[in-house]
Design a protein around this motif. Structure first.
Motif, mmCIF file in Angstrom:
data_model
loop_
_atom_site.group_PDB
_atom_site.id
_atom_site.type_symbol
_atom_site.label_atom_id
_atom_site.label_comp_id
_atom_site.label_asym_id
_atom_site.label_seq_id
_atom_site.Cartn_x
_atom_site.Cartn_y
_atom_site.Cartn_z
ATOM 1 N N ILE A 169 -23.682 -18.144 35.924
ATOM 2 C CA ILE A 169 -22.431 -17.688 36.546
ATOM 3 C C ILE A 169 -22.276 -18.420 37.878
ATOM 4 O O ILE A 169 -23.082 -18.235 38.785
ATOM 5 C CB ILE A 169 -22.448 -16.160 36.772
ATOM 6 N N ALA B 286 -23.680 -7.161 44.897
ATOM 7 C CA ALA B 286 -23.909 -6.345 43.706
ATOM 8 C C ALA B 286 -25.271 -5.661 43.709
ATOM 9 O O ALA B 286 -25.426 -4.578 43.146
ATOM 10 C CB ALA B 286 -23.760 -7.195 42.447
ATOM 11 N N SER C 136 -20.427 -18.190 40.501
ATOM 12 C CA SER C 136 -20.230 -17.503 41.780
ATOM 13 C C SER C 136 -21.448 -16.681 42.184
ATOM 14 O O SER C 136 -21.473 -16.115 43.273
ATOM 15 C CB SER C 136 -19.012 -16.587 41.679
ATOM 16 N N TYR D 203 -21.876 -11.724 43.965
ATOM 17 C CA TYR D 203 -20.899 -12.489 43.184
ATOM 18 C C TYR D 203 -19.821 -12.891 44.170
ATOM 19 O O TYR D 203 -18.944 -12.087 44.484
ATOM 20 C CB TYR D 203 -20.268 -11.640 42.087
ATOM 21 N N PRO E 173 -24.779 4.874 36.880
ATOM 22 C CA PRO E 173 -23.378 4.780 36.470
ATOM 23 C C PRO E 173 -22.965 3.330 36.254
ATOM 24 O O PRO E 173 -23.574 2.416 36.798
ATOM 25 C CB PRO E 173 -22.607 5.404 37.635
ATOM 26 N N SER E 174 -21.918 3.139 35.464
ATOM 27 C CA SER E 174 -21.503 1.790 35.126
ATOM 28 C C SER E 174 -21.022 1.040 36.370
ATOM 29 O O SER E 174 -20.401 1.625 37.259
ATOM 30 C CB SER E 174 -20.439 1.908 34.046
ATOM 31 N N GLY E 175 -21.386 -0.235 36.468
ATOM 32 C CA GLY E 175 -21.000 -1.053 37.618
ATOM 33 C C GLY E 175 -21.963 -0.964 38.781
ATOM 34 O O GLY E 175 -21.702 -1.504 39.851
ATOM 35 N N CYS E 176 -23.121 -0.295 38.585
ATOM 36 C CA CYS E 176 -24.040 -0.122 39.701
ATOM 37 C C CYS E 176 -25.011 -1.286 39.834
ATOM 38 O O CYS E 176 -25.815 -1.318 40.754
ATOM 39 C CB CYS E 176 -24.821 1.184 39.548
ATOM 40 N N GLY E 177 -24.953 -2.258 38.919
ATOM 41 C CA GLY E 177 -25.773 -3.453 39.081
ATOM 42 C C GLY E 177 -26.988 -3.538 38.178
ATOM 43 O O GLY E 177 -27.840 -4.394 38.380
ATOM 44 N N LYS E 178 -27.085 -2.688 37.162
ATOM 45 C CA LYS E 178 -28.244 -2.727 36.268
ATOM 46 C C LYS E 178 -28.328 -4.065 35.545
ATOM 47 O O LYS E 178 -29.371 -4.730 35.537
ATOM 48 C CB LYS E 178 -28.160 -1.601 35.217
ATOM 49 N N SER E 179 -27.201 -4.470 34.926
ATOM 50 C CA SER E 179 -27.206 -5.737 34.198
ATOM 51 C C SER E 179 -27.458 -6.895 35.147
ATOM 52 O O SER E 179 -28.193 -7.828 34.818
ATOM 53 C CB SER E 179 -25.866 -5.960 33.512
ATOM 54 N N THR E 180 -26.856 -6.803 36.315
ATOM 55 C CA THR E 180 -27.011 -7.882 37.288
ATOM 56 C C THR E 180 -28.480 -8.083 37.631
ATOM 57 O O THR E 180 -28.979 -9.212 37.640
ATOM 58 C CB THR E 180 -26.209 -7.550 38.558
ATOM 59 N N LYS F 134 -18.782 -10.255 46.698
ATOM 60 C CA LYS F 134 -19.233 -8.941 46.232
ATOM 61 C C LYS F 134 -20.754 -8.824 46.271
ATOM 62 O O LYS F 134 -21.470 -9.660 45.711
ATOM 63 C CB LYS F 134 -18.697 -8.719 44.816
HETATM 64 N N1 LIG Z 1 -19.613 -12.302 36.599
HETATM 65 C C1 LIG Z 1 -19.285 -11.465 37.587
HETATM 66 N N2 LIG Z 1 -18.452 -11.861 38.570
HETATM 67 C C2 LIG Z 1 -18.108 -11.018 39.570
HETATM 68 N N3 LIG Z 1 -18.530 -9.765 39.677
HETATM 69 C C3 LIG Z 1 -19.361 -9.292 38.725
HETATM 70 C C4 LIG Z 1 -19.769 -10.126 37.633
HETATM 71 N N4 LIG Z 1 -20.595 -9.394 36.841
HETATM 72 C C5 LIG Z 1 -20.683 -8.172 37.417
HETATM 73 N N5 LIG Z 1 -19.948 -8.116 38.545
HETATM 74 C C6 LIG Z 1 -19.802 -6.962 39.438
HETATM 75 O O1 LIG Z 1 -21.088 -6.578 39.881
HETATM 76 C C7 LIG Z 1 -21.234 -5.181 39.835
HETATM 77 C C8 LIG Z 1 -22.424 -4.804 38.991
HETATM 78 O O2 LIG Z 1 -22.121 -5.132 37.649
HETATM 79 P P1 LIG Z 1 -23.162 -4.916 36.460
HETATM 80 O O3 LIG Z 1 -24.475 -5.444 36.884
HETATM 81 O O4 LIG Z 1 -22.552 -5.509 35.247
HETATM 82 O O5 LIG Z 1 -23.186 -3.337 36.354
HETATM 83 P P2 LIG Z 1 -23.834 -2.408 35.232
HETATM 84 O O6 LIG Z 1 -24.531 -3.279 34.250
HETATM 85 O O7 LIG Z 1 -24.735 -1.495 35.968
HETATM 86 O O8 LIG Z 1 -22.711 -1.639 34.618
HETATM 87 C C9 LIG Z 1 -19.945 -4.617 39.300
HETATM 88 O O9 LIG Z 1 -19.193 -4.126 40.392
HETATM 89 C C10 LIG Z 1 -19.252 -5.771 38.682
HETATM 90 O O10 LIG Z 1 -17.874 -5.682 38.869
#
Ligand SMILES: Nc1ncnc2c1ncn2[C@@H]1O[C@H](COP(=O)(O)OP(=O)(O)O)[C@@H](O)[C@H]1O
Ligand SMILES: [Mg+2]
Lengths: 271, 457
Positions: free
Chosen positions: A76, A38, A78, A33, A57-64, A36
């Motif tokens: 998105i 991710a 960026s 991103y 843990p939350s923020g580890c990139g699962k959703s990404t 960043k």
């Molecule tokens: N749209 C975005 N823009 C910038 N950074 C993002 C965005 N979405 C997620 N991130 C960053 O990418 C990392 C992984 O996020 P995410 O995949 O949502 O984590 P999880 O789903 O595991 O909690 C996090 O550090 C988050 O801050």
């Protein structure tokens, strides 16, 4: 971080992969991103007709990572994805691939139920209409009904298909979203913490539903609940700070984790 | 004198605040334990205990004093003179001038007496007001101080006072509206005693000139509002025809397609357009748009009036574009991103998503934006005066001159008026109909907005 910790600790090739066909292959995937980083050099094979759980843990990139499988990250500005993700051996980041068709094959269910402010019927009919799947009106009704049945929602809503989808309870809304995804006959269903906005009873129904339909789909579920991962999935992947730390058969992962970080997470030392 | 009064109010209010707060905090020094409210709330309570009675007393006493001063001065004159309103006004002006030492010429003894009375009663009453006010303020301050104690719930009391003040303010707004409605209604009823409501509502001819003498030409006016309804409708329709699609598409572009940078440029520019005084738009319509339209019309062999509904409608449409676009932009932005994501994840493209999900979800808000823009158009006067003329033609041809409610009201009430002629009174009846019409529009808009709110809460 040196290369060795980045390479996932393969638990001697998950058993499940030997039994099932591989549906999704990711190879050296990196997601950024802006600056960043991710997802870091992620490689994983995901089996068909089974449920794979992503935990961490939350923020580890699962959703990404999940969102890069149906290219929702394209929305998105960026976000940048490198590396290869193959579905049925075909790279989904190829230039000639049409995301519209990809997303018809890869359905998605979100964390917060997001039915459209339309009738229940129209919610489920949305995908078939866009993709021109139904040949006739009767055909469309047939698709809607069977999708609602597969999502085990039909009995509850059969008398009020014309009511607004937003009038349902949270759990029903989430099942409606699953029905909506199923209606276009996807091969893969991505679920991003589908139960985190629901009460335990509604969550249990979703879990049951996942278990019922898993024979027909490749399902990936992100969850923050290890019990849920243990209950519904056959394969579990543990993410940490953008790395895929470990993945393998769920029962093995929860009894004999290979990596210290996995062990700490599972035993609740962080997360 | 009132300046002094309000200076004293300020001083007393501040004193009350600090004394109240100090008493509470001084007692607190040993520990806050058992005090219910913070010192600041005791201060605020004391301050409002002083402020409200002093303000209320002034509001009651000042008008009483003024009328007493006048009647005392007038009692010096012959009662017969005073009975006549115009005479009375002139006498009061003279007496005030003399009292201020600005009277030219030799005053009569009565006038001198009235001026003296003015001077003395003014001094007496203002001292009276001052003293009563100060006593009340000091009394209130003392009362507030005695109430300050650990158990006293100053915070809750202040909260109640705040509620009452807010309620009073909204009551003023509501009462004003009701007052306006009733005064217009009253005049309208007077109008209907001269002209029958049936003729008014269904008459096809509008020419409000009533002659002063019975033998004059055109001695009776015609008060049928149908031509005005048609003109208002025509111009509003043309305006909406332009503003609705343009404003909506502009909003969609801004909300869904424009980058944040472009959006931050376009939106303020559109809002500037909303701020252009309508007089300026009016001469733009009359001097630029109307001749253009006539030129085009003549090329096609059409006869176009130099003042046309089309010119006014077009410019009015441009005026209300920002209303439509700005409000619609807001409601489109308020559609949750989750709905868009849901649609994209189903494989919908951007335009499909906008058409099938975003716009339907935003529709109630968009409709109410349209309604508000429409009530702006209906109420607009200057552009129509300048570009569409005054002729009450009953036509739906946009190339002819037409006139609207607001224009007629303005025309009727400009200049010298007899306040009981049917012509003057008809302005109130027009105002009443217009009020009713915009009320219905706003009501519909409100209902639609309510439904919209229910969906996302
Ligand atoms: N749209 C975005 N823009 C910038 N950074 C993002 C965005 N979405 C997620 N991130 C960053 O990418 C990392 C992984 O996020 P995410 O995949 O949502 O984590 P999880 O789903 O595991 O909690 C996090 O550090 C988050 O801050
Ligand atoms: Mg997440």
């Amino acid at each position: 971080m040196d290369a060795s910790t980045r390479t996932p600790t393969l638990s001697h090739n998950p058993r499940i992969l030997a039994e099932r066909e591989t549906k999704i292959v990711a190879h050296d995937v990196n997601v950024y991103y802006g600056e960043k980083h991710a997802i870091k050099d992620l490689s994983i094979d995901i089996p068909d007709r089974a449920v794979s759980a992503f935990i961490g843990p939350s923020g580890c990139g699962k959703s990404t990572f999940l969102r890069s499988i149906n290219r929702m990250n394209d929305t998105i500005p960026s976000c940048r994805v490198t590396g290869d993700i193959l579905v049925d051996g075909k790279n989904i980041y190829d230039r000639d691939l049409d995301v519209v068709q990809l997303r018809a094959r890869v359905g998605m269910v979100f964390q917060k139920p997001n039915p459209f402010p339309k009738s229940i019927f129209e919610n489920v009919a949305y995908g078939p209409r866009i993709h021109g799947i139904a040949k006739s009106k009767a055909d469309l009704e047939e698709i809607v009904v069977s999708s609602l049945k597969k999502a085990s929602l039909f009995d509850e809503v059969k008398d009020r298909l014309d009511h607004s989808g937003t009038s349902l309870s949270g759990g029903q809304q989430q099942r409606l979203c699953i029905a909506r995804a199923i209606a276009v006959n996807p091969e893969i269903i991505l679920m991003d913490e589908p139960c985190s906005a629901l009460d335990p009873i509604a969550s249990a129904r979703i879990e049951e539903l996942i278990d019922e339909i898993r024979q027909n789909y490749c399902i990936i579920i992100v969850t923050h609940s290890m019990q849920q991962a243990a209950r519904v999935s056959q394969l579990t992947a543990f993410f940490h700070l953008g790395d895929l730390v470990e993945f393998g058969d769920t029962d093995e992962m929860f009894t004999t984790p290979k990596d210290k970080r996995t062990q700490d997470y599972i035993t609740g030392r962080f997360g | 004198m009132s300046t002094v009064y309000f200076l004293i109010v300020v001083v007393l209010v501040l004193t009350a605040y600090f004394l109240g707060a100090r008493k509470a905090s001084g007692a607190v020094a040993g520990g806050r334990g058992e005090w219910h409210s913070l010192p600041a709330y005791h201060g605020l309570f004391s301050a409002s205990a002083v402020f409200i009675p002093m303000l209320a007393l002034y509001a009651i006493m000042a008008p009483l004093a003024a009328s007493y001063i006048d009647s005392a001065a007038l009692s010096q004159f012959d009662p017969a003179l005073v009975a006549e309103p115009l005479q009375r006004g002139a006498l009061m002006r003279d007496a005030s001038a003399l009292a201020a030492g600005q009277y030219a010429g030799a005053p009569t003894p009565e006038l001198q007496a009235a001026a003296n009375s003015l001077n003395s009663t003014r001094v007496v009453t203002s001292w009276l007001i001052l003293i009563i006010g100060c006593l009340a303020g000091l009394g209130a301050m003392q009362y507030a101080r005695t109430r300050i104690s650990p158990a006293f719930r100053a915070r809750n009391s202040f909260e109640q006072i705040t509620t009452i003040v807010l309620l009073a303010c909204s009551a003023v707004a509501v009462l004003t509206t009701i007052g306006i409605v009733f005064s217009v209604l009253f005049e309208t009823l007077r109008f209907f005693s001269k002209v029958s409501p049936i003729d008014f509502l269904f008459g096809l001819q509008w020419s409000p000139q009533t002659a002063i003498r019975a033998d004059q030409v055109g001695s009776s006016g015609a008060f049928g509002i149908v031509p005005l309804v048609a003109g208002t409708f025509l111009i509003t329709f043309i305006a909406m025809l332009i503003a609705a699609p343009t404003g909506l598409f502009a909003a969609i572009y801004m909300a869904e397609y424009a980058s944040p940078k472009i959006r931050s440029i376009i939106k303020p520019i559109l809002e500037i357009l909303a701020g252009v005084p309508t007089v300026v738009l009016g001469f733009f319509a009359a001097l630029t748009v109307a001749p253009l339209i006539r030129g085009w019309g003549e090329q096609f062999g059409l006869t176009v009036a130099s003042e046309s509904a089309l010119a006014a409608g077009i410019v009015m449409g441009m005026m209300i574009i920002p209303f439509v676009s700005s409000l619609s932009d807001d409601v489109i932005n308020a559609v949750p991103q989750a709905l868009r994501d849901g649609s994209y994840a189903m494989g919908a493209t951007k335009s499909e998503t906008i058409k099938r999900v975003v716009l339907p979800a935003a529709l109630p808000g968009i409709v109410s934006a349209m309604m508000l823009a429409m009530s702006r158009a209906v109420g607009e006067t200057m552009i129509v005066v300048m570009a569409a003329g005054l002729a009450a033609n009953l036509t739906l041809n946009p190339l002819e001159a037409v006139t609207t409610f607001t224009v007629q009201i303005k025309t009727i009430l400009v200049g010298d008026q007899e306040f009981d002629s049917a012509k003057t009174l008809s302005a109130f009846a027009l105002g009443f109909v217009l009020f009713f019409f915009t009320l219905i529009l706003n009501f519909i808009a409100l209902r639609v907005v309510q439904r919209y709110r229910e969906q996302y809460d």
